[in-house]
Design an enzyme around this catalytic site. Sequence first.
Site, PDB file in Angstrom:
ATOM      1  CG  ASP A  58      -1.919  -1.168   1.153  1.00  0.00           C
ATOM      2  OD1 ASP A  58      -2.298  -1.549   0.029  1.00  0.00           O
ATOM      3  OD2 ASP A  58      -2.314  -1.683   2.213  1.00  0.00           O
ATOM      4  CE  LYS A 116      -4.134  -6.349   0.320  1.00  0.00           C
ATOM      5  NZ  LYS A 116      -4.926  -5.238  -0.195  1.00  0.00           N
ATOM      6  CG  ASP A 168      -7.528  -6.448  -2.291  1.00  0.00           C
ATOM      7  OD1 ASP A 168      -8.640  -6.908  -2.606  1.00  0.00           O
ATOM      8  OD2 ASP A 168      -7.283  -5.938  -1.178  1.00  0.00           O
ATOM      9  CG  LEU A 169      -7.583  -4.131  -8.706  1.00  0.00           C
ATOM     10  CD1 LEU A 169      -7.353  -3.996 -10.207  1.00  0.00           C
ATOM     11  CD2 LEU A 169      -7.313  -2.791  -8.030  1.00  0.00           C
ATOM     12  CE  LYS A 170     -11.565  -5.620  -0.613  1.00  0.00           C
ATOM     13  NZ  LYS A 170     -10.192  -5.075  -0.592  1.00  0.00           N
ATOM     14  CG  HIS A 227     -20.117  -5.982  -7.720  1.00  0.00           C
ATOM     15  ND1 HIS A 227     -20.667  -7.179  -8.117  1.00  0.00           N
ATOM     16  CD2 HIS A 227     -21.135  -5.236  -7.226  1.00  0.00           C
ATOM     17  CE1 HIS A 227     -21.970  -7.153  -7.867  1.00  0.00           C
ATOM     18  NE2 HIS A 227     -22.273  -5.990  -7.333  1.00  0.00           N
ATOM     19  CG  ASP A 228     -19.456  -3.486 -14.193  1.00  0.00           C
ATOM     20  OD1 ASP A 228     -20.593  -3.526 -14.718  1.00  0.00           O
ATOM     21  OD2 ASP A 228     -18.699  -2.507 -14.298  1.00  0.00           O
ATOM     22  CB  ILE A 229     -23.139  -6.305 -16.123  1.00  0.00           C
ATOM     23  CG1 ILE A 229     -22.178  -5.752 -17.163  1.00  0.00           C
ATOM     24  CG2 ILE A 229     -24.146  -5.252 -15.675  1.00  0.00           C
ATOM     25  CD1 ILE A 229     -22.844  -5.418 -18.488  1.00  0.00           C
ATOM     26  CG  ASN A 233     -19.815  -9.233 -21.647  1.00  0.00           C
ATOM     27  OD1 ASN A 233     -19.331 -10.277 -22.071  1.00  0.00           O
ATOM     28  ND2 ASN A 233     -19.585  -8.049 -22.202  1.00  0.00           N
ATOM     29  CB  THR A 234     -18.344  -5.507 -17.370  1.00  0.00           C
ATOM     30  OG1 THR A 234     -19.249  -4.963 -18.327  1.00  0.00           O
ATOM     31  CG2 THR A 234     -17.258  -4.513 -17.072  1.00  0.00           C
ATOM     32  CB  THR A 293     -13.582  -6.259   7.777  1.00  0.00           C
ATOM     33  OG1 THR A 293     -12.631  -5.519   7.031  1.00  0.00           O
ATOM     34  CG2 THR A 293     -13.402  -7.740   7.528  1.00  0.00           C
ATOM     35  CD  GLN A 323      -7.247  -3.652   9.315  1.00  0.00           C
ATOM     36  OE1 GLN A 323      -8.420  -3.908   9.536  1.00  0.00           O
ATOM     37  NE2 GLN A 323      -6.662  -3.926   8.167  1.00  0.00           N
ATOM     38  N   GLY A 344       0.094  -5.185   6.056  1.00  0.00           N
ATOM     39  CA  GLY A 344       0.579  -3.961   5.416  1.00  0.00           C
ATOM     40  C   GLY A 344       1.475  -3.177   6.349  1.00  0.00           C
ATOM     41  NE  ARG A 345      -2.307   0.413   8.052  1.00  0.00           N
ATOM     42  CZ  ARG A 345      -3.532   0.767   8.426  1.00  0.00           C
ATOM     43  NH1 ARG A 345      -3.786   2.026   8.734  1.00  0.00           N
ATOM     44  NH2 ARG A 345      -4.484  -0.136   8.474  1.00  0.00           N
TER      45      ARG A 345
HETATM   46  O1  C5P Z   1      -1.864  -2.001   6.887  1.00  0.00           O
HETATM   47  P1  C5P Z   1      -2.768  -3.179   7.128  1.00  0.00           P
HETATM   48  O2  C5P Z   1      -2.025  -4.396   7.656  1.00  0.00           O
HETATM   49  O3  C5P Z   1      -3.976  -2.822   7.947  1.00  0.00           O
HETATM   50  O4  C5P Z   1      -3.269  -3.558   5.661  1.00  0.00           O
HETATM   51  C1  C5P Z   1      -4.216  -4.530   5.430  1.00  0.00           C
HETATM   52  C2  C5P Z   1      -4.466  -4.657   3.962  1.00  0.00           C
HETATM   53  O5  C5P Z   1      -5.551  -5.542   3.778  1.00  0.00           O
HETATM   54  C3  C5P Z   1      -4.843  -3.367   3.268  1.00  0.00           C
HETATM   55  O6  C5P Z   1      -4.312  -3.437   1.950  1.00  0.00           O
HETATM   56  C4  C5P Z   1      -6.355  -3.404   3.234  1.00  0.00           C
HETATM   57  O7  C5P Z   1      -6.900  -2.729   2.135  1.00  0.00           O
HETATM   58  C5  C5P Z   1      -6.614  -4.880   3.097  1.00  0.00           C
HETATM   59  N1  C5P Z   1      -7.916  -5.304   3.557  1.00  0.00           N
HETATM   60  C6  C5P Z   1      -8.406  -5.111   4.841  1.00  0.00           C
HETATM   61  N2  C5P Z   1      -9.628  -5.568   5.198  1.00  0.00           N
HETATM   62  C7  C5P Z   1     -10.368  -6.211   4.309  1.00  0.00           C
HETATM   63  C8  C5P Z   1      -9.905  -6.423   3.013  1.00  0.00           C
HETATM   64  C9  C5P Z   1      -8.663  -5.957   2.666  1.00  0.00           C
HETATM   65  O8  C5P Z   1      -7.723  -4.534   5.672  1.00  0.00           O
HETATM   66  N3  C5P Z   1     -11.545  -6.678   4.673  1.00  0.00           N
END
Ligand code: C5P
Length: 236
Positions: A16, A38, A65-67, A69-71, A73-74, A120, A190, A210-211
Amino acid sequence: MPSQIAPRDRLIVALDLPGLEPAEAMVARLGDAVTFYKIGYQLAFAGGLPLVRKLADEGKKVFIDLKLHDIGNTVARGVESIAKLGATFLTVHAYPQTMKAALEGRADSGLKILAVTVLTSYDDNDLNAAGYRLGVADLVATRARQAQEIGIDGLVCSPEEAASLRKVVGDRLSLVTPGIRPAGAASGDQKRIMTPARAIAAGADYLVVGRPVLEAADPKAAAEAIVVEIAQASAR
Ligand code: C5P
């Protein structure tokens, strides 16, 4: 059932970061400590997608991780394009049409599709405000069951949901959990967090972090410490 995946390959570091340059610098710093990355909205939309092929060519695995969601075919045509980038995992929202379309689009590429059941950051009130009649627990279970029936490869879930989802979907689906904080790390935004060891014990296959790695004084040492914790928890 103990996981067959090597402990190091169960850590997915979320890149990130705001662009290719800091992302590549982080990958270089982490070196052999990290095998799985990721790439999400922030980096993908800041010119980061070429990094998918580059990392794959270097033998790393990538989770896009682009999640989506669309019709249908797209989604199918989009996934067909994404499947050519060389990634291992791609996320879509867990709507039946979207999940089926993603499987059609990935065809025999080897790309694995992960479904996000309920974000979440949503609680029962948020779902109600969005027009849903089910609460979070019921909607997560419903969508997990649908994902399994459709043949999705895995689910993204909070570590708190891992144990109950494991009962719903059995061992075939991978459970991928963000919200991981090693003991002593800042929680940031979080709320429902777990240590790496507890998330593994709860049934997670892969941990997204991530962090706690990116912001550590020594990111490589932070990643190595998480791998050690995963290895110890998997051996139990
Ligand atoms: O920095 P951190 O450890 O909180 O990063 C968690 C990663 O997981 C981020 O890229 C965040 O977008 C992703 N994520 C999340 N919760 C979700 C889905 C993805 O924290 N439900």
